[in-house]
Design a protein around this motif. Structure first.
Motif, PDB file in Angstrom:
ATOM      1  N   UNK A   1      79.353  76.770  15.608  1.00 58.99           N
ATOM      2  CA  UNK A   1      78.940  78.258  15.003  1.00 58.99           C
ATOM      3  C   UNK A   1      79.286  77.976  13.559  1.00 58.99           C
ATOM      4  N   UNK A   2      78.241  78.291  12.648  1.00 61.63           N
ATOM      5  CA  UNK A   2      78.893  78.333  11.216  1.00 61.63           C
ATOM      6  C   UNK A   2      78.374  79.610  10.713  1.00 61.63           C
TER       7      UNK A   2
ATOM      8  N   UNK B   1      78.248  82.483   7.614  1.00 59.09           N
ATOM      9  CA  UNK B   1      77.933  83.174   6.366  1.00 59.09           C
ATOM     10  C   UNK B   1      78.904  84.165   6.069  1.00 59.09           C
ATOM     11  N   UNK B   2      79.145  84.369   4.777  1.00 64.89           N
ATOM     12  CA  UNK B   2      80.003  85.454   4.193  1.00 64.89           C
ATOM     13  C   UNK B   2      79.621  86.856   4.365  1.00 64.89           C
ATOM     14  N   UNK B   3      78.075  86.946   4.676  1.00 67.49           N
ATOM     15  CA  UNK B   3      77.626  88.026   4.812  1.00 67.49           C
ATOM     16  C   UNK B   3      77.746  88.647   6.046  1.00 67.49           C
ATOM     17  N   UNK B   4      78.004  87.844   7.116  1.00 67.88           N
ATOM     18  CA  UNK B   4      78.302  88.308   8.612  1.00 67.88           C
ATOM     19  C   UNK B   4      77.531  87.676   9.560  1.00 67.88           C
ATOM     20  N   UNK B   5      76.509  87.135   8.997  1.00 69.53           N
ATOM     21  CA  UNK B   5      75.413  86.408   9.958  1.00 69.53           C
ATOM     22  C   UNK B   5      76.077  85.114  10.347  1.00 69.53           C
ATOM     23  N   UNK B   6      75.682  84.476  11.149  1.00 63.02           N
ATOM     24  CA  UNK B   6      76.245  83.230  11.673  1.00 63.02           C
ATOM     25  C   UNK B   6      74.917  82.245  12.265  1.00 63.02           C
ATOM     26  N   UNK B   7      75.206  80.949  11.809  1.00 61.30           N
ATOM     27  CA  UNK B   7      74.448  79.989  12.669  1.00 61.30           C
ATOM     28  C   UNK B   7      75.067  79.426  13.877  1.00 61.30           C
ATOM     29  N   UNK B   8      74.269  79.279  15.094  1.00 58.12           N
ATOM     30  CA  UNK B   8      74.873  79.111  16.128  1.00 58.12           C
ATOM     31  C   UNK B   8      73.664  77.892  16.626  1.00 58.12           C
ATOM     32  N   UNK B   9      74.456  76.653  16.939  1.00 52.01           N
ATOM     33  CA  UNK B   9      73.574  75.526  17.023  1.00 52.01           C
ATOM     34  C   UNK B   9      74.210  74.548  18.447  1.00 52.01           C
ATOM     35  N   UNK B  10      73.252  73.800  18.884  1.00 51.21           N
ATOM     36  CA  UNK B  10      73.649  72.915  20.021  1.00 51.21           C
ATOM     37  C   UNK B  10      73.152  71.665  19.503  1.00 51.21           C
TER      38      UNK B  10
ATOM     39  N   UNK C   1      68.935  84.439   0.178  1.00 48.01           N
ATOM     40  CA  UNK C   1      69.865  85.208  -0.262  1.00 48.01           C
ATOM     41  C   UNK C   1      70.980  84.420  -1.272  1.00 48.01           C
ATOM     42  N   UNK C   2      70.558  84.423  -2.325  1.00 44.21           N
ATOM     43  CA  UNK C   2      71.275  83.429  -3.318  1.00 44.21           C
ATOM     44  C   UNK C   2      72.724  83.846  -3.477  1.00 44.21           C
ATOM     45  N   UNK C   3      73.221  84.854  -3.193  1.00 47.72           N
ATOM     46  CA  UNK C   3      74.629  85.133  -3.401  1.00 47.72           C
ATOM     47  C   UNK C   3      75.661  84.917  -2.117  1.00 47.72           C
ATOM     48  N   UNK C   4      74.719  84.278  -1.180  1.00 48.49           N
ATOM     49  CA  UNK C   4      75.388  83.950   0.217  1.00 48.49           C
ATOM     50  C   UNK C   4      76.035  82.573   0.252  1.00 48.49           C
ATOM     51  N   UNK C   5      77.281  82.343   0.690  1.00 51.64           N
ATOM     52  CA  UNK C   5      77.782  81.282   1.018  1.00 51.64           C
ATOM     53  C   UNK C   5      78.215  80.956   2.733  1.00 51.64           C
ATOM     54  N   UNK C   6      78.153  79.727   3.033  1.00 52.14           N
ATOM     55  CA  UNK C   6      78.448  79.510   4.299  1.00 52.14           C
ATOM     56  C   UNK C   6      80.054  79.324   4.112  1.00 52.14           C
ATOM     57  N   UNK C   7      80.586  79.991   5.321  1.00 52.01           N
ATOM     58  CA  UNK C   7      82.085  79.742   5.180  1.00 52.01           C
ATOM     59  C   UNK C   7      82.765  78.626   5.790  1.00 52.01           C
TER      60      UNK C   7
END
Length: 183
Positions: free
Chosen positions: A133-134, A136-145, A177-183
């Motif tokens: 689970x990765x 993003x500072x916007x609250x979205x998250x990437x979930x992968x397997x 979304x250029x102002x977003x960053x992964x946490x």
């Protein structure tokens, strides 16, 4: 279906399978000797009826065109294999929902224990496989397997984000979304 009829079908399937196998791997000059060997093996050593063996070989050679493979379904799932009922469930899922099903083996004692007595779960500094689970500072998250080492996956995602090459869902999100960053 009567037991005798079922046994006959099983015998026919055995002969047909080995006939197709012989045809696929034997040199054309050697196929007749291989078929003679199959006839001898089935009739003399396994007490199959000679007429059944000959008829099945003839029929198999006559109809031995390759069967077209069905188009893969857009959805695939993996379910644990738990005995004879599992293929029946898979067939139902395929027929009713057009979902391809593959089987996985269940957890064995070996997957939980090591010779030194420590379990295998997350004791490795770089575990292989699992869910990641990765955020993003916007609250979205990437979930992968993945089945690959976790640090390899994270490194690939970071590289993709740094290059903005859209090779991952994370880099696509950051590019949009250029102002977003992964946490």
């Amino acid at each position: 279906m009567a037991a005798k009829d079922r046994l006959s079908r099983i015998k026919q399937a055995n002969v047909a399978t080995l006939t197709r196998h012989a045809k696929s791997i034997c040199h054309p000059d050697a196929i007749s000797s291989e078929l003679d060997h199959l006839k001898e093996t089935f009739t003399s050593l396994n007490s199959y009826p000679a007429y059944l063996v000959s008829k099945t070989i003839r029929k198999t050679l006559k109809n031995s065109y390759p069967r077209p493979k069905p188009a893969p379904s857009p959805i695939r799932i993996t379910i644990p294999y738990h005995g004879p009922v599992t293929p029946q469930i898979a067939r139902l899922i395929k027929n009713k929902a057009n979902i391809d099903v593959t089987f996985s083996s269940g957890k064995s004692i070996k997957t939980h224990l090591q010779a030194n007595g420590r379990g295998t779960s997350c004791t490795s500094p770089n575990p292989r496989g699992g869910i990641n689970q990765i955020p993003c500072n916007c609250g979205h998250q990437y979930i992968g397997e993945t089945l690959r080492p976790l640090n390899t996956i994270l490194k690939e995602h970071r590289t993709s984000v740094n290059k903005l090459d859209q090779k991952s869902a994370i880099s696509e999100h950051i590019l949009k979304n250029e102002n977003h960053n992964i946490i």
